[in-house]
Design a protein around this motif. Structure first.
Motif, mmCIF file in Angstrom:
data_model
loop_
_atom_site.group_PDB
_atom_site.id
_atom_site.type_symbol
_atom_site.label_atom_id
_atom_site.label_comp_id
_atom_site.label_asym_id
_atom_site.label_seq_id
_atom_site.Cartn_x
_atom_site.Cartn_y
_atom_site.Cartn_z
ATOM 1 N N ILE A 8 -12.633 7.554 -5.955
ATOM 2 C CA ILE A 8 -12.207 7.675 -4.556
ATOM 3 C C ILE A 8 -11.567 6.362 -4.112
ATOM 4 O O ILE A 8 -12.265 5.351 -3.954
ATOM 5 N N PRO A 9 -10.241 6.327 -3.891
ATOM 6 C CA PRO A 9 -9.607 5.113 -3.368
ATOM 7 C C PRO A 9 -10.019 4.871 -1.915
ATOM 8 O O PRO A 9 -10.496 5.779 -1.223
ATOM 9 N N VAL A 10 -9.806 3.653 -1.445
ATOM 10 C CA VAL A 10 -10.221 3.259 -0.095
ATOM 11 C C VAL A 10 -9.027 2.634 0.625
ATOM 12 O O VAL A 10 -8.467 1.640 0.152
ATOM 13 N N ILE A 11 -8.629 3.214 1.754
ATOM 14 C CA ILE A 11 -7.560 2.629 2.577
ATOM 15 C C ILE A 11 -8.208 1.651 3.554
ATOM 16 O O ILE A 11 -9.022 2.048 4.387
ATOM 17 N N THR A 12 -7.869 0.383 3.437
ATOM 18 C CA THR A 12 -8.518 -0.665 4.215
ATOM 19 C C THR A 12 -7.591 -1.217 5.286
ATOM 20 O O THR A 12 -6.369 -1.255 5.126
ATOM 21 N N SER A 13 -8.184 -1.684 6.379
ATOM 22 C CA SER A 13 -7.447 -2.298 7.486
ATOM 23 C C SER A 13 -7.857 -3.756 7.597
ATOM 24 O O SER A 13 -9.052 -4.062 7.655
ATOM 25 N N GLN A 14 -6.882 -4.665 7.646
ATOM 26 C CA GLN A 14 -7.183 -6.098 7.693
ATOM 27 C C GLN A 14 -6.076 -6.855 8.428
ATOM 28 O O GLN A 14 -4.983 -6.340 8.618
ATOM 29 N N SER A 15 -6.400 -8.070 8.828
ATOM 30 C CA SER A 15 -5.436 -8.969 9.477
ATOM 31 C C SER A 15 -5.676 -10.369 8.943
ATOM 32 O O SER A 15 -6.809 -10.761 8.685
ATOM 33 N N PHE A 16 -4.577 -11.148 8.796
ATOM 34 C CA PHE A 16 -4.711 -12.459 8.171
ATOM 35 C C PHE A 16 -3.428 -13.257 8.371
ATOM 36 O O PHE A 16 -2.361 -12.698 8.629
ATOM 37 N N VAL A 17 -3.547 -14.563 8.246
ATOM 38 C CA VAL A 17 -2.357 -15.414 8.168
ATOM 39 C C VAL A 17 -1.983 -15.530 6.695
ATOM 40 O O VAL A 17 -2.804 -15.304 5.806
ATOM 41 N N GLN A 18 -0.743 -15.897 6.438
ATOM 42 C CA GLN A 18 -0.223 -15.835 5.081
ATOM 43 C C GLN A 18 -1.050 -16.620 4.073
ATOM 44 O O GLN A 18 -1.267 -16.177 2.944
ATOM 45 N N GLU A 19 -1.586 -17.773 4.492
ATOM 46 C CA GLU A 19 -2.317 -18.640 3.569
ATOM 47 C C GLU A 19 -3.669 -18.061 3.164
ATOM 48 O O GLU A 19 -4.301 -18.537 2.211
ATOM 49 N N GLU A 20 -4.133 -17.029 3.864
ATOM 50 C CA GLU A 20 -5.465 -16.497 3.594
ATOM 51 C C GLU A 20 -5.489 -15.459 2.476
ATOM 52 O O GLU A 20 -6.571 -15.105 1.990
ATOM 53 N N LEU A 21 -4.337 -14.937 2.076
ATOM 54 C CA LEU A 21 -4.307 -13.939 1.017
ATOM 55 C C LEU A 21 -3.222 -14.334 0.016
ATOM 56 O O LEU A 21 -2.044 -14.035 0.188
ATOM 57 N N THR A 22 -3.634 -15.000 -1.028
ATOM 58 C CA THR A 22 -2.725 -15.511 -2.049
ATOM 59 C C THR A 22 -1.933 -14.369 -2.684
ATOM 60 O O THR A 22 -2.515 -13.373 -3.115
ATOM 61 N N GLY A 23 -0.613 -14.519 -2.711
ATOM 62 C CA GLY A 23 0.238 -13.532 -3.342
ATOM 63 C C GLY A 23 0.789 -12.476 -2.419
ATOM 64 O O GLY A 23 1.683 -11.724 -2.811
ATOM 65 N N ALA A 24 0.276 -12.408 -1.188
ATOM 66 C CA ALA A 24 0.791 -11.395 -0.264
ATOM 67 C C ALA A 24 2.213 -11.740 0.188
ATOM 68 O O ALA A 24 3.084 -10.879 0.276
ATOM 69 N N GLY A 25 2.419 -13.013 0.541
ATOM 70 C CA GLY A 25 3.734 -13.435 0.987
ATOM 71 C C GLY A 25 4.034 -13.123 2.436
ATOM 72 O O GLY A 25 5.177 -13.221 2.874
ATOM 73 N N TYR A 26 3.021 -12.758 3.202
ATOM 74 C CA TYR A 26 3.209 -12.456 4.620
ATOM 75 C C TYR A 26 1.888 -12.640 5.340
ATOM 76 O O TYR A 26 0.820 -12.714 4.715
ATOM 77 N N GLY A 27 1.958 -12.721 6.657
ATOM 78 C CA GLY A 27 0.778 -12.673 7.501
ATOM 79 C C GLY A 27 0.914 -11.484 8.430
ATOM 80 O O GLY A 27 2.015 -10.961 8.645
ATOM 81 N N THR A 28 -0.183 -11.032 8.995
ATOM 82 C CA THR A 28 -0.131 -9.820 9.802
ATOM 83 C C THR A 28 -1.254 -9.784 10.830
ATOM 84 O O THR A 28 -2.370 -10.244 10.560
ATOM 85 N N ALA A 29 -0.963 -9.203 11.987
ATOM 86 C CA ALA A 29 -1.989 -8.955 12.999
ATOM 87 C C ALA A 29 -2.739 -7.664 12.730
ATOM 88 O O ALA A 29 -3.741 -7.381 13.389
ATOM 89 N N GLY A 30 -2.277 -6.892 11.754
ATOM 90 C CA GLY A 30 -2.954 -5.658 11.405
ATOM 91 C C GLY A 30 -2.175 -4.898 10.354
ATOM 92 O O GLY A 30 -0.992 -4.631 10.534
ATOM 93 N N HIS A 31 -2.808 -4.572 9.249
ATOM 94 C CA HIS A 31 -2.088 -3.955 8.134
ATOM 95 C C HIS A 31 -3.034 -3.082 7.327
ATOM 96 O O HIS A 31 -4.208 -3.431 7.135
ATOM 97 N N LEU A 32 -2.520 -1.947 6.846
ATOM 98 C CA LEU A 32 -3.273 -1.032 5.997
ATOM 99 C C LEU A 32 -2.741 -1.106 4.574
ATOM 100 O O LEU A 32 -1.524 -1.150 4.344
ATOM 101 N N MET A 33 -3.660 -1.123 3.627
ATOM 102 C CA MET A 33 -3.307 -1.017 2.215
ATOM 103 C C MET A 33 -4.412 -0.246 1.508
ATOM 104 O O MET A 33 -5.455 0.053 2.102
ATOM 105 N N THR A 34 -4.197 0.079 0.256
ATOM 106 C CA THR A 34 -5.132 0.929 -0.467
ATOM 107 C C THR A 34 -5.758 0.196 -1.634
ATOM 108 O O THR A 34 -5.046 -0.302 -2.508
ATOM 109 N N VAL A 35 -7.079 0.140 -1.661
ATOM 110 C CA VAL A 35 -7.807 -0.422 -2.798
ATOM 111 C C VAL A 35 -7.892 0.661 -3.869
ATOM 112 O O VAL A 35 -8.524 1.707 -3.670
ATOM 113 N N VAL A 36 -7.229 0.410 -5.013
ATOM 114 C CA VAL A 36 -7.174 1.405 -6.086
ATOM 115 C C VAL A 36 -7.943 0.964 -7.319
ATOM 116 O O VAL A 36 -8.059 1.722 -8.284
#
Length: 458
Positions: A354-382
């Motif tokens: 069962i995959p999990v669609i997660t909601s998170q917010s972060f500045v760019q430096e907090e998530l290595t490799g993302a290349g962006y920051g966001t006030a709110g974003h959905l992605m899927t843990v596979v």
């Protein structure tokens, strides 16, 4: 780049609004007895109480346990409720079209439910079929620890299509102690205010007068939570390594397409993530459903997901329950909005498929490799690597091929589960506290059902 607005960011704003604004006269005319709860219902009897409580009505016994007015129980492998004999009619003016129409209605009200711990937030979600000429409204009434209660508050006016009404949340609902923020009932002052120690849900089904049409609802419930304020969360040791074969779609390939739906693909992280999981489970929109999409556009099903999860009041595709309800319009699909308490819970779900669609917010430096920051974003843990790092299908990618990312476990864990953070301006903002969508088919495996049940999802 992910640019959607975080629901926690919205929740952290302070506004003064009139109590109970925007409810339909047909619903508000119903009796409102004081909210009471049978002693012991929903209370954790063994072990440490969880800070997240799920209660969903989905069985024949559940539906018979509620209070029905003009409602019949629909039998079959997926028991539900529909209109038997309307209890009346109401003229409703859709604020997003200006059109007034008369609708027959019937109602079902849940028994009171007491969460394991007094809650600061409650999020409802539902699974339903609404044929053309029908729609539904979901309301919630919270009971405070001082034996008072909120008024009935609208948590959504919803239809699978968008011809009869415009699917929408309702702004401006508060009793001075708690408020509805798009899809979430939240205590205004969590430091000194009351807590919600019980709640009820009310479902109102609508149809065109003189017809035998009916919506059918086979799942209705809510997630209540009382999370501690925290900038960091405890680390969960990795246990399982597995990667699920989930389709990959980029939201950014849709930038500029259908801007009437949340400014086009730039902000379609939520429906894009939903579509990935819908197709993982083998469901797809039919060619007839997609014939409104420009044939020159790639991946038309992503545009379809954006249109039919769009909230015309919020003016965006990020309404959490609307995404779940969209997913559940596909054959034999279940979908809920909930919170997970740790990354270990996500691991257990992925381990059973069962995959999990997660909601998170972060500045760019907090998530290595993302290349962006966001006030709110959905992605899927596979999946998870052998080192425990998170494998995510991140729709904020330039191409479908670039959607798969591997994020550092500790970084991902923190940006997803925390409730407080520092934004790009250095000011304290809010985090989602582990909000996620879970989608699974009716014919799931015994192990999948066991893991879901351990999270209170049945």
């Amino acid at each position: 780049m992910a640019t959607g607005t975080s629901r926690r960011t919205v929740l952290s704003a302070a506004v003064a609004v009139a109590a109970g604004a925007g409810t339909l006269s047909a619903s508000s005319a119903l009796a409102r007895p004081m909210l009471s709860t049978p002693e012991g219902e929903g209370v954790e009897r063994r072990g440490k109480p969880r800070d997240v409580d799920n209660r969903f009505w989905a069985s024949a016994t559940d539906w018979r346990g509620g209070s029905a007015a003009g409602i019949r129980t629909v039998a079959g492998p997926r028991p539900g409720v529909g209109i038997a004999r309307p209890r009346g009619s109401v003229d409703h003016t859709d604020p997003h079209t200006g059109r007034t129409a008369t609708w027959e209605y019937a109602t079902w009200t849940s028994p009171p439910h007491r969460p394991r711990v007094p809650a600061t937030e409650v999020i409802a979600s539902w699974n339903a079929d609404t044929p053309a000429g029908t729609w539904l409204q979901i309301e919630l009434r919270g009971g405070y620890s001082d034996s008072t209660s909120t008024p009935w508050l609208v948590m959504g006016r919803w239809a699978a299509g968008d011809d009869d009404i415009k699917r929408a949340s309702v702004d401006g609902q508060s009793d001075g102690r708690s408020s509805v923020w798009t899809d979430t009932l939240a205590i205004d002052d969590t430091a000194s205010g009351p807590r919600i120690d019980a709640y009820q849900l009310r479902l109102t089904l609508y149809r065109r007068p003189g017809t035998r049409l009916t919506p059918t609802v086979w799942r209705l419930g809510a997630m209540a939570s009382a999370l501690p304020d925290r900038f960091t969360v405890p680390a969960a040791e990795p246990r399982y390594a597995r990667e699920l074969d989930v389709p990959r779609y980029s939201q950014n390939t849709h930038i500029g397409r259908y801007p009437e739906y949340d400014n086009g693909g730039e902000a379609w992280c939520s429906p894009t993530s939903s579509q990935m999981i819908i197709e993982y489970w083998g469901r797809r929109a039919s060619p007839q459903q997609l014939d409104w999409v420009d044939p020159d556009f790639s991946d038309p099903q992503v545009a379809h997901a954006a249109r039919f999860s769009f909230d015309h009041q919020y003016d965006g595709c990020g309404n959490w329950p609307f995404n779940a309800a969209y997913a559940a319009t596909y054959r034999d699909m279940n979908a809920v909005v909930t919170r997970l308490s740790s990354l270990a819970d996500a691991e257990r779900l992925v381990r059973v498929g069962i995959p999990v669609i997660t909601s998170q917010s972060f500045v760019q430096e907090e998530l290595t490799g993302a290349g962006y920051g966001t006030a709110g974003h959905l992605m899927t843990v596979v999946g998870f690597t052998t080192d425990g790092d998170v494998i995510a299908n991140d729709p904020a990618a330039p191409t479908n091929e670039a959607v798969r990312r591997v994020y550092r476990r500790r970084e991902f864990e923190n940006i997803w589960l925390r409730t407080k953070r520092y934004n790009a301006s250095g000011k304290v903002s809010s985090g989602t506290g582990g909000v996620c969508y879970l989608y699974w088919p009716e014919r799931s495996t015994p192990l999948q059902r066991k893991v879901l049940a351990s999270l209170g999802i049945r």
